[in-house]
Scaffold this active site. Structure first.
Site, PDB file in Angstrom:
ATOM      1  N   ASP A  75      31.988  46.055  35.417  1.00 30.45           N
ATOM      2  CA  ASP A  75      32.131  44.523  35.884  1.00 30.45           C
ATOM      3  C   ASP A  75      32.762  44.192  37.273  1.00 30.45           C
ATOM      4  OD1 ASP A  75      30.430  44.486  33.678  1.00 30.45           O
ATOM      5  OD2 ASP A  75      31.649  42.667  32.502  1.00 30.45           O
TER       6      ASP A  75
ATOM      7  N   ASP B 136      27.759  42.406  34.516  1.00 28.42           N
ATOM      8  CA  ASP B 136      27.685  41.200  33.406  1.00 28.42           C
ATOM      9  C   ASP B 136      26.322  40.489  34.131  1.00 28.42           C
ATOM     10  OD1 ASP B 136      28.850  40.222  31.039  1.00 28.42           O
ATOM     11  OD2 ASP B 136      29.738  38.573  32.421  1.00 28.42           O
TER      12      ASP B 136
ATOM     13  N   HIS C  14      23.917  37.329  33.214  1.00 28.47           N
ATOM     14  CA  HIS C  14      23.363  36.228  32.189  1.00 28.47           C
ATOM     15  C   HIS C  14      22.458  35.272  32.628  1.00 28.47           C
ATOM     16  CE1 HIS C  14      27.276  37.359  29.973  1.00 28.47           C
ATOM     17  NE2 HIS C  14      27.956  36.842  30.702  1.00 28.47           N
TER      18      HIS C  14
ATOM     19  N   HIS D 196      22.989  30.679  29.038  1.00 29.60           N
ATOM     20  CA  HIS D 196      23.483  31.819  28.193  1.00 29.60           C
ATOM     21  C   HIS D 196      24.435  31.005  27.412  1.00 29.60           C
ATOM     22  CE1 HIS D 196      26.179  35.262  27.103  1.00 29.60           C
ATOM     23  NE2 HIS D 196      24.940  35.756  27.028  1.00 29.60           N
TER      24      HIS D 196
ATOM     25  N   HIS E 231      29.217  31.945  34.847  1.00 32.41           N
ATOM     26  CA  HIS E 231      29.448  33.125  35.871  1.00 32.41           C
ATOM     27  C   HIS E 231      28.411  34.231  35.664  1.00 32.41           C
ATOM     28  CE1 HIS E 231      30.627  34.382  31.735  1.00 32.41           C
ATOM     29  NE2 HIS E 231      30.616  35.502  32.097  1.00 32.41           N
TER      30      HIS E 231
ATOM     31  N   LYS F 126      24.353  44.040  31.077  1.00 34.60           N
ATOM     32  CA  LYS F 126      24.677  43.467  29.805  1.00 34.60           C
ATOM     33  C   LYS F 126      24.824  41.978  29.590  1.00 34.60           C
ATOM     34  CE  LYS F 126      29.514  44.348  30.482  1.00 34.60           C
ATOM     35  NZ  LYS F 126      30.008  42.903  30.461  1.00 34.60           N
TER      36      LYS F 126
ATOM     37  N   CYS G  97      35.979  43.152  28.760  1.00 34.30           N
ATOM     38  CA  CYS G  97      34.789  44.152  28.567  1.00 34.30           C
ATOM     39  C   CYS G  97      35.438  45.614  28.514  1.00 34.30           C
ATOM     40  CB  CYS G  97      33.824  43.934  29.979  1.00 34.30           C
ATOM     41  SG  CYS G  97      33.079  42.540  29.725  1.00 34.30           S
TER      42      CYS G  97
HETATM   43  C1  VGL Z   1      33.658  39.351  30.992  1.00 32.21           C
HETATM   44  C2  VGL Z   1      34.322  37.279  29.959  1.00 32.21           C
HETATM   45  C3  VGL Z   1      33.176  37.145  30.003  1.00 32.21           C
HETATM   46  C4  VGL Z   1      34.449  40.574  31.533  1.00 32.21           C
HETATM   47  C5  VGL Z   1      32.542  39.099  31.018  1.00 32.21           C
HETATM   48  O1  VGL Z   1      33.826  41.352  32.178  1.00 32.21           O
HETATM   49  O2  VGL Z   1      35.574  41.015  31.022  1.00 32.21           O
HETATM   50  N1  VGL Z   1      34.692  38.484  30.520  1.00 32.21           N
HETATM   51  N2  VGL Z   1      32.082  37.735  30.723  1.00 32.21           N
HETATM   52 ZN    ZN Z   2      30.049  37.259  30.866  1.00 34.61          ZN
END
Ligand code: VGL
Ligand code: ZN
Length: 213
Positions: free
Chosen positions: A17, A55, A57, A61, A90, A115, A160
């Site tokens: 990510d 990430d 979404h 979401h 995000h 994901k 994550c």
């Molecule tokens: C993440 C919060 C929401 C991460 C992803 O990549 O750690 N944290 N979505």
């Molecule tokens: Zn996220």
């Protein structure tokens, strides 16, 4: 220099990510998140196999606070699978915020796993969504490719990266966390809790010198 790890065909560097929204200026900025970019670029040169997660979404979401009237980011709600932290909007599919950091230079990436694509389930781990039951397919990919060790770097250490590490251990993979190539969100002690959980699960922590870097 002696290197402790010589990643071969059995090893994967998984870059978690490293997207604009998790870097300074982004919607869910991880403090100093962009500092990992040059470190990861160097690290990747030591690995025959590199993959990334992204990430990704939909705009509606359920992890976004705006989709829960009256709720603010960083509050929690009970969803069908348990407690979920609510985040600012995000990494919306196709947005600039969801794009990888422009300075990432990883031409040998073989596989990109997206994901968090399902509206009703968040997904921190690269292996299972947050219901802890819905697989992403990564374990099957690794097994089919005869990979047994995964080396983790990226954002965020306490979300994550942590959930990915724990699920990888539970699935029987060796896991090495490359701390110098990770940064954390650190919400209510989440970083310390993550380090403890990973240590208890048998995650090994490495630094750059372990790769001769
Ligand atoms: C993440 C919060 C929401 C991460 C992803 O990549 O750690 N944290 N979505
Ligand atoms: Zn996220």
């Amino acid at each position: 220099m002696m290197s402790k790890f010589r990643p071969g065909d059995e090893a994967l560097l998984l870059v978690v990510d490293i997207q604009n929204d998790f870097c300074p200026g982004g919607a869910l900025a991880v403090p100093d998140g962009d500092a990992v970019v040059p470190v990861v670029n160097r690290l990747a040169a030591a690995f025959p196999h590199v993959a990334m997660t992204q990430d990704w979404h939909p705009i509606d979401h359920r992890s976004f606070a705006v989709n829960h009237p009256g709720k603010k980011p960083y509050e929690t709600v009970a969803l069908s699978y348990g407690e979920q932290v609510l985040w600012p909007v995000h990494c919306v599919q196709g947005s600039d915020g969801a794009a990888f950091h422009a300075k990432l230079d990883l031409p040998r990436v073989e596989f990109i796993l997206r994901k968090g694509c399902r509206r009703d389930i968040d997904s921190y781990s690269a292996f299972f969504e947050n219901d802890r039951r819905t697989p992403t397919g990564l374990a099957g990919y690794l097994r089919e490719r005869s990979m047994t060790r995964i080396f983790l770097c990226g954002l965020a250490t306490d979300f994550c990266v942590n959930f990915t590490a724990l699920d990888a251990r539970a699935a029987g993979f060796e896991v090495v966390l490359i701390d110098a190539a990770c940064r954390a969100i650190d919400l209510n002690g989440s970083l310390q809790a993550a380090h403890k959980a990973m240590a208890e699960a048998g995650v090994v922590v490495a630094d750059m010198s372990d790769f001769g870097l």
